[in-house]
Design a protein around this motif. Structure first.
Motif, PDB file in Angstrom:
ATOM      1  N   GLY A   1       9.394 -23.351  -9.783  1.00  0.00           N
ATOM      2  CA  GLY A   1       8.554 -24.333  -9.095  1.00  0.00           C
ATOM      3  C   GLY A   1       7.388 -24.841  -9.927  1.00  0.00           C
ATOM      4  N   ARG A   2       7.102 -24.163 -11.036  1.00  0.00           N
ATOM      5  CA  ARG A   2       6.016 -24.592 -11.929  1.00  0.00           C
ATOM      6  C   ARG A   2       6.545 -25.054 -13.279  1.00  0.00           C
ATOM      7  NH1 ARG A   2       2.430 -19.529 -10.582  1.00  0.00           N
ATOM      8  NH2 ARG A   2       1.837 -20.091  -8.478  1.00  0.00           N
TER       9      ARG A   2
ATOM     10  N   VAL B 129       5.669 -24.999 -18.581  1.00  0.00           N
ATOM     11  CA  VAL B 129       5.445 -24.178 -17.391  1.00  0.00           C
ATOM     12  C   VAL B 129       3.947 -24.167 -17.145  1.00  0.00           C
ATOM     13  CG1 VAL B 129       5.763 -21.945 -16.277  1.00  0.00           C
ATOM     14  CG2 VAL B 129       7.469 -22.745 -17.925  1.00  0.00           C
ATOM     15  N   CYS B 130       3.574 -24.482 -15.909  1.00  0.00           N
ATOM     16  CA  CYS B 130       2.160 -24.622 -15.554  1.00  0.00           C
ATOM     17  C   CYS B 130       1.669 -23.453 -14.713  1.00  0.00           C
ATOM     18  CB  CYS B 130       1.957 -25.906 -14.746  1.00  0.00           C
ATOM     19  SG  CYS B 130       2.444 -27.379 -15.644  1.00  0.00           S
TER      20      CYS B 130
ATOM     21  N   LYS C 112      -2.395 -26.427 -15.195  1.00  0.00           N
ATOM     22  CA  LYS C 112      -2.595 -26.323 -16.639  1.00  0.00           C
ATOM     23  C   LYS C 112      -1.324 -25.768 -17.279  1.00  0.00           C
ATOM     24  CE  LYS C 112      -5.175 -23.909 -20.244  1.00  0.00           C
ATOM     25  NZ  LYS C 112      -3.998 -23.574 -21.019  1.00  0.00           N
ATOM     26  N   ILE C 113      -0.922 -26.359 -18.376  1.00  0.00           N
ATOM     27  CA  ILE C 113       0.296 -25.895 -19.055  1.00  0.00           C
ATOM     28  C   ILE C 113       0.027 -24.558 -19.727  1.00  0.00           C
ATOM     29  CG2 ILE C 113       1.948 -26.385 -20.900  1.00  0.00           C
ATOM     30  CD1 ILE C 113       1.565 -29.370 -20.252  1.00  0.00           C
ATOM     31  N   GLN C 114       0.842 -23.561 -19.364  1.00  0.00           N
ATOM     32  CA  GLN C 114       0.742 -22.234 -19.973  1.00  0.00           C
ATOM     33  C   GLN C 114       1.705 -22.092 -21.144  1.00  0.00           C
ATOM     34  OE1 GLN C 114       1.449 -19.686 -16.513  1.00  0.00           O
ATOM     35  NE2 GLN C 114      -0.628 -18.918 -16.768  1.00  0.00           N
TER      36      GLN C 114
ATOM     37  N   ARG D 277      -2.694 -28.161 -24.696  1.00  0.00           N
ATOM     38  CA  ARG D 277      -3.514 -26.948 -24.835  1.00  0.00           C
ATOM     39  C   ARG D 277      -2.880 -25.748 -24.133  1.00  0.00           C
ATOM     40  NH1 ARG D 277      -7.748 -27.138 -28.112  1.00  0.00           N
ATOM     41  NH2 ARG D 277      -8.823 -25.545 -26.916  1.00  0.00           N
ATOM     42  N   ALA D 278      -1.590 -25.546 -24.379  1.00  0.00           N
ATOM     43  CA  ALA D 278      -0.862 -24.419 -23.806  1.00  0.00           C
ATOM     44  C   ALA D 278      -1.282 -23.116 -24.468  1.00  0.00           C
ATOM     45  CB  ALA D 278       0.642 -24.625 -24.005  1.00  0.00           C
ATOM     46  N   ASP D 279      -1.134 -22.031 -23.740  1.00  0.00           N
ATOM     47  CA  ASP D 279      -1.426 -20.704 -24.278  1.00  0.00           C
ATOM     48  C   ASP D 279      -0.290 -20.212 -25.171  1.00  0.00           C
ATOM     49  OD1 ASP D 279      -3.849 -20.508 -22.794  1.00  0.00           O
ATOM     50  OD2 ASP D 279      -2.684 -19.976 -21.019  1.00  0.00           O
TER      51      ASP D 279
END
Length: 150
Positions: A56-57, A77-78, A83-85, A113-115
């Motif tokens: 779902g994300r 994937v947020c 926020k994009i992870q 700015r993903a982790d």
């Protein structure tokens, strides 16, 4: 299609107008089965089934504005706030994962700015964790399991 370096998954296929289609579990529709799409579909199943990332994300082939250009990210994937992870770049199996590919995901990530980053051609997979304070990325031996905040 070529055998990829992912676990085996149950895919749904159909043919239309002499083209093979595969069902995308995120977009909830059949899409044309290209070599890159074959990798993307394996990667989606891997993220959801193996690494427990929430469907779902998960976003597939969404537009991302990079400077003044419209680009398309393969998979993101947020977190619950949007926020994009994790940002994933998928390439066809015959594409060599070279500096040009890493530069591409780096440009996309300038805005996202993903982790975590993942680059894959279905055969080889690279995973990185971003350290924005030091301005560097750290290669990881494997992609961590999903968790709310990194």
């Amino acid at each position: 299609m070529v055998r990829l370096n992912f676990p085996s998954y149950a895919f749904r296929f159909k043919s239309r107008e002499n083209k093979m289609l595969v069902f995308d579990i995120i977009r909830k529709k059949y899409v044309i089965l290209t070599p890159e799409e074959w990798v993307r579909q394996h990667c989606l199943h891997f993220l959801i089934e193996e690494k427990k990332y929430p469907p779902g994300r998960t976003l597939v082939e969404r537009q991302l504005k990079v400077a003044t250009l419209d680009k398309r990210m393969d998979i993101a994937v947020c977190d619950p706030k949007g926020k994009i992870q994790l940002l994933v770049e998928c390439k066809a199996p015959e594409v060599v994962l070279n500096q040009k590919v890493f530069d591409q995901i780096a440009r996309y990530n300038w805005e996202a700015r993903a982790d975590l980053l993942m680059v894959t051609n279905g055969i080889n997979h690279f995973y990185c964790r971003m350290d924005y304070e030091k301005g560097e990325y750290l290669f990881l031996p494997e992609l961590p399991l999903y968790k709310e905040n990194y």
